[in-house]
Scaffold this active site. Structure first.
Site: not given
Ligand SMILES: Cc1ncc(C[n+]2csc(CCOP(=O)(O)OP(=O)(O)O)c2C)c(N)n1
Ligand SMILES: CC(=O)[C@@H](O)[C@H](O)COP(=O)(O)O
Ligand SMILES: [Mg+2]
Length: 626
Positions: A270, A357, A385
């Site tokens: 990342k 969630e 959620r």
């Molecule tokens: C249901 C939900 N909960 C929380 C989020 C907030 N959120 C957005 S991106 C993320 C992390 C995603 O991690 P990953 O899938 O590993 O993607 P990366 O950023 O590492 O590429 C979170 C927690 C969301 N978008 N949707």
């Protein structure tokens, strides 16, 4: 001829068809240009950043190897889909992303045929892709379907529901597991630990090796890294370096025609290719601006007031100091919900459950059953959620869980998927639940303390952004349950007489409008239970009641006021102001509030328009008996 100086290759392509005509040996150079373009553009305009640097090669390889848009690519969350947008005709508009009228913050079907599914909330991609694969089977169409989900996204239970079902159906689909060992914060979970041990065993010096797994795990699994996914019926491939374009393309070419459910495990970084973001993927997850050379963020002007998030985080630490029963829960939003200090000071009482969630809410219920005082810090939109868990596991059992609902109301740049537009509507209909909305930081602290003192579930919903700078009591006094307060009396004898019943942050624009109208303003404080006595008193003393909330008008707090009046056969005219019955797009919070008529000017306009209608004069006269 490239249409952008300094980008010899990027300027040549606008669509995947044009990409697929390029010489394959030019792709690595194109990746370099794309990364530089992301850094230079997002350094200027901001947006989601580090995750996009991690998907440059993957986006190139997918659009090279698959016949998009005929073959479907579904991005999970979509915050990492800017390279995908750049390759699908939207590079020139990248600098408008998340702005009013600009590119959407995430993938959006209405924006492009290459955006096969609307996203923003995590962990939906495998289900959507499974649907598309099942449709191809039903329609007997030859098309490939790919879901791209991160290691954070894979902590969402919905992803496992989809794996389980797609495996059962033996669907022809590919899941790409983009594993960078990061969520927004560090990723959590046993799957993450397994992945870290696997990287260590394979000597892959990805970020994963940076953090020791949190618990000893069965080493046997390491000999068969894809065991879990294969249990779900997916053939596991990998791990493959997600930045090694030739290796990635070769693997995709191998898998793209494979029959049955396939899962390709990619290892990425990342923030890849921009040292400041690689070193701090949390800080560079979402940014406003930065220096494209040094990565330095602009000097922050000291804010006139703390954010509600900061107010909550400080309150929680203070509550935890005083009461060892207080525990804090977040579904993967430690920074966004203000829990960094709490997690450092009270690690044994801090629970980051991952993007889960539903689990967060019922974990809180379980904690409460055992006499602890769980505070579930969760964005309004993400609590959607866990709605059944809120009703079924918390409210029916009347368990004292306190929900600290951040991002209540319009959030701004994240747009329709992230506005906390519905919580007042979806919360106030739940029995046993107390719902509060603070008008400033001190009120927020008082409401949180009130919620914590209750022996029933409660929610305090507050907006994204800063408070008013009001002084906060060191010891927040709990509020009297269900009591609102008058924050402005009318001074003159103006007719018709107007009273504005405002909820939460709307108290402030209401006060500004009231100065011009010489109207009474009530800070209602409680959405449930409503202060019926105050409502009826205001109905008796005024010729028009106006309710104002940054929540859907339908079913919102104003609807509750209407219900109180109807129950008492009070026929005073009422004007309900709130969000319209449509999804509000992205832009700044201020632009969107104005668009929805919830800024001072909008509230004033709506009331003045209502005051011009004839019926109010009769109402006023009949009340005066003239
Ligand atoms: C249901 C939900 N909960 C929380 C989020 C907030 N959120 C957005 S991106 C993320 C992390 C995603 O991690 P990953 O899938 O590993 O993607 P990366 O950023 O590492 O590429 C979170 C927690 C969301 N978008 N949707
Ligand atoms: C993509 C996603 O869901 C998060 O990154 C979200 O954008 C964070 O929102 P805040 O910026 O309001 O914390
Ligand atoms: Mg990740």
């Amino acid at each position: 001829m490239s249409d952008i100086p300094g980008y010899a290759l990027l300027g040549l392509i606008r669509t995947p068809d044009e990409l697929r005509k390029m010489a394959v040996e030019d792709l690595p150079a194109l990746a370099v240009e794309m990364r530089r373009y992301l850094i230079e553009t997002l350094g200027r305009v901001g947006g989601h950043f580090a995750a996009n640097l991690g998907t440059v090669e993957l986006s190139l390889a997918l659009h090279w190897c698959f016949d998009t848009p005929r073959d479907r690519i579904v991005w999970d969350v979509g915050h990492q889909a800017y390279p995908h947008k750049m390759l699908t005709g939207r590079r020139e508009r990248l600098e408008t992303i998340r702005r009013l009228g600009g590119l959407a913050p995430f993938c959006l079907r209405a924006e492009s045929e290459y955006d096969t599914f609307g996203v923003g909330h995590s962990s939906t991609s495998i289900s959507a892709a499974a649907g598309m694969a099942a449709a191809a089977r039903v329609k007997q169409e030859q098309r490939r379907v790919v879901a791209v989900i991160g290691d954070g996204g894979m902590t969402g239970g919905m992803a496992f529901e989809a794996l389980n079902h797609a495996g059962h159906l033996k669907l022809d689909m590919l899941v790409i597991y983009n594993d960078n060992d990061m969520s927004i914060s560090e990723n959590v979970g046993a799957l993450r630990d397994h992945s870290a041990r696997l990287m260590k065993k394979l000597g892959i010096t990805a970020p994963h090796a940076a953090r020791e797994p949190q618990a000893e795990h069965n080493e046997a699994h390491l000999d068969h890294p894809g065991a879990m996914f294969e249990t779900f019926g997916f053939r596991y491939s990998g791990p493959v370096d997600g930045h090694d374009l030739p290796a990635l393309m070769a693997k995709l070419d191998e898998l793209k025609n494979a029959k049955g459910p396939q899962l390709l495990h990619l290892i990425t970084t990342k923030g890849k290719g921009f040292e400041p973001a690689e070193a701090d993927p949390i800080g560079y997850h979402g940014i406003t601006q930065f220096d494209p050379v040094t990565g330095a963020f602009p000097a922050k002007k000291p804010a006139a007031a703390p954010s509600y998030t900061q107010v909550f985080g400080q309150w929680l630490c203070q509550a935890a100091e005083r009461d060892p029963a207080v525990v804090g829960i977040t579904p993967a939003m430690r920074e966004g919900s203000g829990l960094v200090e709490f997690s450092q000071r009270f690690p044994e009482r801090y629970f980051d459950v991952g993007i889960a969630e539903q689990h967060a809410v019922t974990l809180a219920a379980g904690l409460a059953c055992e006499g602890l005082k769980p505070v579930c810090a969760i964005y309004s939109t993400f609590l959607q959620r866990g709605y059944d868990q809120l009703i079924h596991d918390v409210a029916i059992q009347n368990l004292p869980v306190l929900f600290a609902l951040d991002r209540g109301g319009l959030v701004g740049a994240d747009g329709a998927t992230h506005h906390g537009a519905f919580d007042l509507s979806y919360l106030r209909c739940i029995p046993n639940l107390v719902v509060m909305a603070p008008s400033d930081e001190n009120e927020c602290r008082r409401m949180l303390s009130t919620g914590l003192s209750l022996s029933q579930p409660s929610a305090v919903r507050y907006p994204r952004g800063n408070g008013t700078g009001v002084a906060c009591e060191a010891e927040p006094k709990p509020l009297s349950l269900g009591k609102g307060r008058i924050v402005r009396e009318a001074h003159g004898r103006r007719r018709p007489r107007v009273a504005i019943l405002a909820f939460g942050a709307m108290v402030h624009p209401a006060l500004e409008a009231a100065e011009i109208l010489d109207a009474v303003v009530a800070d209602m404080r409680f959405v449930k239970p409503l202060d019926a006595e105050l409502i009826l008193q205001l109905a008796n003393d005024n010729d028009l009641l106006v309710t104002v909330e940054d929540n859907a008008r339908i079913g919102g707090a104003g609807s509750g006021v209407n219900e109180v009046l109807l129950a008492q056969h009070q026929s005073v005219p009422v004007l309900n102001l709130g969000l319209p019955d449509q999804f509000v797009e992205h832009g700044t919070r201020e632009e969107l509030l104005a668009q929805c008529g919830l800024d001072t000017a909008g509230i004033l306009r709506a009331i003045q328009r209502r005051l011009r209608s004839r019926d109010l004069d009769e109402t006023a006269r009949s009340k005066r008996g003239t």
